[in-house]
Design a protein around this motif. Sequence first.
Motif, PDB file in Angstrom:
ATOM      1  N   MET A 140      -2.536  -4.741   5.673  1.00  0.00           N
ATOM      2  CA  MET A 140      -1.193  -4.961   6.211  1.00  0.00           C
ATOM      3  C   MET A 140      -0.486  -6.183   5.641  1.00  0.00           C
ATOM      4  N   ASP A 141      -1.203  -7.199   5.241  1.00  0.00           N
ATOM      5  CA  ASP A 141      -0.529  -8.373   4.667  1.00  0.00           C
ATOM      6  C   ASP A 141       0.234  -7.997   3.404  1.00  0.00           C
ATOM      7  N   GLU A 142      -0.420  -7.254   2.522  1.00  0.00           N
ATOM      8  CA  GLU A 142       0.235  -6.835   1.284  1.00  0.00           C
ATOM      9  C   GLU A 142       1.391  -5.874   1.569  1.00  0.00           C
ATOM     10  N   ILE A 143       1.184  -4.966   2.525  1.00  0.00           N
ATOM     11  CA  ILE A 143       2.225  -3.994   2.865  1.00  0.00           C
ATOM     12  C   ILE A 143       3.444  -4.698   3.460  1.00  0.00           C
ATOM     13  N   ASN A 144       3.205  -5.637   4.370  1.00  0.00           N
ATOM     14  CA  ASN A 144       4.314  -6.364   4.987  1.00  0.00           C
ATOM     15  C   ASN A 144       5.055  -7.236   3.968  1.00  0.00           C
ATOM     16  N   GLU A 145       4.326  -7.756   3.003  1.00  0.00           N
ATOM     17  CA  GLU A 145       4.951  -8.575   1.960  1.00  0.00           C
ATOM     18  C   GLU A 145       5.918  -7.723   1.124  1.00  0.00           C
ATOM     19  N   ILE A 146       5.476  -6.511   0.784  1.00  0.00           N
ATOM     20  CA  ILE A 146       6.345  -5.596   0.035  1.00  0.00           C
ATOM     21  C   ILE A 146       7.559  -5.215   0.877  1.00  0.00           C
ATOM     22  N   ALA A 147       7.317  -4.914   2.152  1.00  0.00           N
ATOM     23  CA  ALA A 147       8.412  -4.522   3.039  1.00  0.00           C
ATOM     24  C   ALA A 147       9.445  -5.637   3.177  1.00  0.00           C
ATOM     25  N   LYS A 148       8.969  -6.853   3.278  1.00  0.00           N
ATOM     26  CA  LYS A 148       9.887  -7.993   3.394  1.00  0.00           C
ATOM     27  C   LYS A 148      10.710  -8.160   2.121  1.00  0.00           C
ATOM     28  N   LYS A 149      10.060  -7.985   0.987  1.00  0.00           N
ATOM     29  CA  LYS A 149      10.731  -8.147  -0.305  1.00  0.00           C
ATOM     30  C   LYS A 149      11.886  -7.161  -0.457  1.00  0.00           C
ATOM     31  N   TYR A 150      11.682  -5.934   0.023  1.00  0.00           N
ATOM     32  CA  TYR A 150      12.697  -4.883  -0.151  1.00  0.00           C
ATOM     33  C   TYR A 150      13.461  -4.568   1.137  1.00  0.00           C
ATOM     34  N   LYS A 151      13.265  -5.397   2.156  1.00  0.00           N
ATOM     35  CA  LYS A 151      13.964  -5.229   3.442  1.00  0.00           C
ATOM     36  C   LYS A 151      13.686  -3.841   4.047  1.00  0.00           C
ATOM     37  N   LEU A 152      12.419  -3.474   4.097  1.00  0.00           N
ATOM     38  CA  LEU A 152      11.995  -2.196   4.660  1.00  0.00           C
ATOM     39  C   LEU A 152      11.346  -2.398   6.031  1.00  0.00           C
ATOM     40  N   LYS A 153      11.411  -1.380   6.867  1.00  0.00           N
ATOM     41  CA  LYS A 153      10.726  -1.395   8.152  1.00  0.00           C
ATOM     42  C   LYS A 153       9.294  -0.887   7.968  1.00  0.00           C
ATOM     43  N   VAL A 154       8.397  -1.357   8.827  1.00  0.00           N
ATOM     44  CA  VAL A 154       7.002  -0.912   8.785  1.00  0.00           C
ATOM     45  C   VAL A 154       6.633  -0.276  10.122  1.00  0.00           C
ATOM     46  N   ILE A 155       6.228   0.988  10.057  1.00  0.00           N
ATOM     47  CA  ILE A 155       5.799   1.735  11.239  1.00  0.00           C
ATOM     48  C   ILE A 155       4.305   2.009  11.092  1.00  0.00           C
ATOM     49  N   GLU A 156       3.507   1.416  11.923  1.00  0.00           N
ATOM     50  CA  GLU A 156       2.060   1.661  11.880  1.00  0.00           C
ATOM     51  C   GLU A 156       1.743   3.017  12.514  1.00  0.00           C
ATOM     52  N   ASP A 157       1.086   3.883  11.759  1.00  0.00           N
ATOM     53  CA  ASP A 157       0.522   5.094  12.342  1.00  0.00           C
ATOM     54  C   ASP A 157      -0.902   4.737  12.769  1.00  0.00           C
ATOM     55  N   ALA A 158      -1.011   4.386  14.045  1.00  0.00           N
ATOM     56  CA  ALA A 158      -2.289   3.917  14.600  1.00  0.00           C
ATOM     57  C   ALA A 158      -2.949   4.986  15.462  1.00  0.00           C
ATOM     58  N   ALA A 159      -2.625   6.246  15.202  1.00  0.00           N
ATOM     59  CA  ALA A 159      -3.125   7.348  16.027  1.00  0.00           C
ATOM     60  C   ALA A 159      -4.645   7.360  16.133  1.00  0.00           C
ATOM     61  N   GLN A 160      -5.325   6.931  15.052  1.00  0.00           N
ATOM     62  CA  GLN A 160      -6.786   6.974  15.026  1.00  0.00           C
ATOM     63  C   GLN A 160      -7.423   5.602  15.244  1.00  0.00           C
ATOM     64  N   ALA A 161      -6.621   4.598  15.537  1.00  0.00           N
ATOM     65  CA  ALA A 161      -7.140   3.229  15.438  1.00  0.00           C
ATOM     66  C   ALA A 161      -6.937   2.379  16.679  1.00  0.00           C
ATOM     67  N   VAL A 162      -6.861   2.981  17.846  1.00  0.00           N
ATOM     68  CA  VAL A 162      -6.639   2.187  19.051  1.00  0.00           C
ATOM     69  C   VAL A 162      -7.834   1.251  19.299  1.00  0.00           C
ATOM     70  N   GLY A 163      -7.537  -0.042  19.397  1.00  0.00           N
ATOM     71  CA  GLY A 163      -8.583  -1.038  19.629  1.00  0.00           C
ATOM     72  C   GLY A 163      -9.099  -1.705  18.375  1.00  0.00           C
ATOM     73  N   SER A 164      -8.685  -1.239  17.197  1.00  0.00           N
ATOM     74  CA  SER A 164      -9.180  -1.863  15.966  1.00  0.00           C
ATOM     75  C   SER A 164      -8.380  -3.126  15.643  1.00  0.00           C
ATOM     76  N   LYS A 165      -8.950  -3.961  14.776  1.00  0.00           N
ATOM     77  CA  LYS A 165      -8.328  -5.243  14.448  1.00  0.00           C
ATOM     78  C   LYS A 165      -8.288  -5.467  12.942  1.00  0.00           C
ATOM     79  N   TYR A 166      -7.274  -6.243  12.540  1.00  0.00           N
ATOM     80  CA  TYR A 166      -7.099  -6.648  11.143  1.00  0.00           C
ATOM     81  C   TYR A 166      -6.936  -8.165  11.135  1.00  0.00           C
ATOM     82  N   LYS A 167      -7.899  -8.850  10.510  1.00  0.00           N
ATOM     83  CA  LYS A 167      -7.900 -10.318  10.470  1.00  0.00           C
ATOM     84  C   LYS A 167      -7.742 -10.916  11.863  1.00  0.00           C
ATOM     85  N   GLY A 168      -8.427 -10.286  12.829  1.00  0.00           N
ATOM     86  CA  GLY A 168      -8.424 -10.774  14.201  1.00  0.00           C
ATOM     87  C   GLY A 168      -7.244 -10.336  15.032  1.00  0.00           C
TER      88      GLY A 168
END
Length: 393
Positions: A140-168
């Motif tokens: 997500m860090d790399e994805i958010n960096e790209i999104a910020k650069k191009y002024k894009l929105k980020v929608i997480e599809d977390a359908a399979q990942a409830v309770g998981s963590k990324y860098k805490g």
Amino acid sequence: MNIPLIDLKAQYKSIAEDLDRVTKEVLSSANYIMGKNVIEFEKEFAEYIGVKHAISVGNGTDALVIALKSLGIGNGDEVITSTFTYFASAEAISAVGATPVFVDVEKETFNIDPTKIEEKITKKTKAIIPVHIFGQSARMDEINEIAKKYKLKVIEDAAQAVGSKYKGRMVGTLGDVACFSFFPTKNLSCAGDGGMIVTNDDSIATIATALRTHGSGENGQRAYNLLNNITEEVETFKGGDDTVYNPLKYYNYLIGFNSRLDAIQAAILRVKLPHLNVWNERRREIAKIFDRELKDSNVVVPTIDKENETVYHQYVLQSDDRESMLSRLKEKGVATGVYYPIPLHLQKVYKDLGYKEGDMPVAEYLSNRTFAIPVYPELTENEINYIVESIKA
């Protein structure tokens, strides 16, 4: 021995008394639409994820559609997403009139490859939907960096990942908005369909809340006022419940949907949510056994990035001779599932987009090799050992 891919009856039996009790409570209350259990579950889920707003909807696909609509995405827009995922991730994009733009995945994690996103961005691109596939967060860090650069929105599809963590940090807090599914096979599941949209953005929450119920009533008016920069007091109905009669719902402000989480499903999810961390930890324990016992066999075990705490919605192996492996496991009574046999860019429904075989070699390679084995938390030690020995055999 016969071991299903997931045993829904086993989970039910473990909490049957509580599930039966709350179901009867909802039935006897005759308050079936919205109401206390929906409101309380939204609060509890928002607290669990660590966000300001949780808006329950009828299913995970609706969550994606409504999230996209809440961001103003529609005809003529493009949205980037993974090609190695369930169809709903792309279907939702198409459903709002936008065009899905597919990106290949990482061979190790099966997640969208951030290094291949930027080349797909055009003037029409409005958002990125990373899918946290099989319960492991995308980078997500790399994805958010790209999104910020191009002024894009980020929608997480977390359908399979409830309770998981990324860098805490909890999945669901990593983009502008996130979407969850409570389909019966999910780690947190209801007895039917259900979904959730979560966000820290007040505007997105206001619009999504209106869209789930026909864009009508007080929520519809709030969204309409927000979109049209109108400042006025919004009337709130306090004389009953939505199951029987709410006079304000006959005033419509936006074109929305009929996508509400049933009160019974909300009550069931409220019972299950406190168990989720324990169930996810048990999945990780089982996965560790599989990792250890199968690492020197003729299958490839999953790779989990060191910054991720996955929840193993699926435990996905790779085999050079998948069909033979599946056939022999079936003979031994071990159920398996192929996720996913055809990447989205090669699905017939998207033939007009012009993709061809060879465009996304990693996803195509994985689609011929991957298969899931049981990893649900109710597996017994004997069943786990039998699965291991069956694969080794």
